[in-house]
Design an enzyme around this catalytic site. Sequence first.
Site, short mmCIF file in Angstrom:
data_model
loop_
_atom_site.label_atom_id
_atom_site.label_comp_id
_atom_site.label_asym_id
_atom_site.label_seq_id
_atom_site.Cartn_x
_atom_site.Cartn_y
_atom_site.Cartn_z
N GLY A 88 0.96 -1.62 0.10
CA GLY A 88 -0.27 -0.04 -0.35
C GLY A 88 0.45 1.16 0.74
N ARG A 89 2.12 1.56 0.69
CA ARG A 89 2.67 2.37 0.67
C ARG A 89 4.32 2.18 0.18
NH1 ARG A 89 4.26 4.96 6.26
NH2 ARG A 89 4.13 2.46 7.92
N ASP A 121 -2.31 7.71 2.18
CA ASP A 121 -1.35 7.99 1.44
C ASP A 121 -0.37 7.86 0.34
OD1 ASP A 121 0.49 8.66 3.40
OD2 ASP A 121 0.30 10.62 3.69
N ARG A 175 14.85 -0.50 1.64
CA ARG A 175 15.31 -1.32 2.61
C ARG A 175 15.66 -2.99 1.48
NH1 ARG A 175 9.99 -3.30 3.24
NH2 ARG A 175 9.55 -2.45 5.03
N ARG A 182 5.93 -12.98 1.13
CA ARG A 182 4.76 -12.89 2.34
C ARG A 182 4.57 -14.45 2.44
NH1 ARG A 182 4.92 -7.19 3.51
NH2 ARG A 182 5.96 -6.13 1.75
N ASP A 250 1.44 -11.14 7.25
CA ASP A 250 1.50 -10.31 5.56
C ASP A 250 3.22 -9.79 5.49
OD1 ASP A 250 0.31 -8.17 7.54
OD2 ASP A 250 0.43 -7.02 6.00
#
Length: 450
Positions: A88-89, A121, A175, A182, A250
Site C-alpha cells: 500500500g505504500r 497516502d 530496504r 510473505r 503479511d
Amino acid sequence: MHFTPQQPILELGDAFYDPVTPANFPKTVLRFRNDRAAASVGLDTLSDDAWRAHFGRFVPLEGAQPQPLALRYHGHQFRVYNPEIGDGRGFLFAQMRDDAGRLMDLGTKGSGQTPYSRFGDGRLTLKGAVREILATEMLEALGVHTSRTFSVIETGEELHRNDEPSPTRSAVLVRLNHGHIRIGTFQRLAYDHDTEGLAKLTAYVLRHYYGEDAGDDAPQRLLAYVARRTAALAGQFMAAGFVHGVLNSDNINVTGESFDYGPWRFTPSWAPAFTAAYFDQSGLYAYGRQPEAIYWDVMQLATSLRLIAEEAPLIEALEGYAPAYHEAVTAAILWRLGLLPRGAEHDRPLVQSLERALSTSGCPLDRFYFDAFGGQLPPDYGEAFDPFRAQLAGYAPRKSREHPYWSGDHPCAMLIDEVEAIWSPIAAADDWQPLHDKVAAVRRFGEALA
C-alpha cells in the site's frame, strides 16, 4: 562485488503484482546511505546524485526490472483475516545477487500510493524512517536475520498523523532484504482457490530462495524450510530482547528474515508481557509471545498449502518448528554471551537457568549481557544467578573481551528513551549528528560481538 541485476519476479506473471508509478516528491534530500549494505550488492560506487535518482526518483537500475511492482498479498492482522491489503505504500524496485550469491530485493516504504493504498497516502514519516534505521542497525549488530535500511531520502512533504505531532516531515525508505514473498502472498492464492498459482509460487520460492527444484513433495519441503527459518528468527528476537510489534502473517516472509519495522521496542528486562505497540492491548505480540505468534503465522502457510498437498506431511513439517526454536534460542543466547556451545544436554539447562534468573531478578538485559560476555559474571549479581553461575563454569569463551568496546562502562542499547532523544535534535534543529554517532556506535558493538 559487481552489481548483478536479476528479474526472476517477472516469472510469476502479472497475476502476482501491479506495475506502479512512484510519487513525484518535491525534494530528494539524501539523509542516509548504507554503503556497507550497498557494497554487498555492488552499488556502493554510485555518486550521491545517482543515488538520489535511483532511490528518490526511482530511475530504474541498469539491467533491473523496468518498472516498480506493487506485490499482491492478503494476511491475518491481529488474527483477523484481511483480503484488502497488499503493497500500500511500497513496491519492489529491483532484484539482484549479493556477495553470498543470494537473490535480494530492494523494496520501498513511503514511495507513494498503489492500488492497495485504500485510504492511505502512501507516505512515510521521516521519524518512521529514522526509527527503521536504528532498528535494523541494532538487529544486524545482534546477529538477527533482518532487512537492512539501504537508503533514506527526505521528500519535502508535510504529513498528518494521529499518533505523532503533525504536520511532520516525510521520507522515502529503501530496504535491502532476502525476498518480499510473505506468508500472506500464499494466503491470497488460497483465498482465491488458485491451486495453479500456489504451485507456481511454491516452485518459485524453492528455486530462488532455497536452491531446489519443485516436485511432488514441494509444498511440505517449503513448509519445513519456512518453519525452521522462522523458528530461528523467533529465537534471535528473544536473545536480542526485541519486540517487533506487528507479527501479522503479511509481515512474515518465507526466508525467515525480519522486516517492516513499525512500533518496535527493545525490552529493558526479560519481561514476557512487554509490548511494543500501544494498540496491542491484549499483548498478542508481547515479547514472550513472539515464538507462538510466528508459529501461528506459519500454520496459516500450512493451511494455504493444504490446497495442493496432503495434510499429514504438512503436519510433520510444522512439528519441526518447536525443536528448531529451542535450538535457535539456545544458540542465539550462547552467541550473545560469547560462549562456545557444549551440546544440548548442557546448553539448554544453562539457558533455562538464565531465563529464570533474568525473569525473577528484573536485571537490565543489556547490562547483563555486557557484564557476562565471555563467561565471567561479576560477583555482585545476586543469588538468583547462582544456578546459572554454577553451570557457566564449564563453558569456554568463543571470543575474548579484547575489543575496545568491552573496556567501556556502558552497554550499547536501543531503548525507547534514546530513540526519542536521537530524533529530538533532528526535529528541532535538523541535527543529524546524534544519529550518525549512534549508527557508528552500534556498528562498533557489532564488531565486538561478531
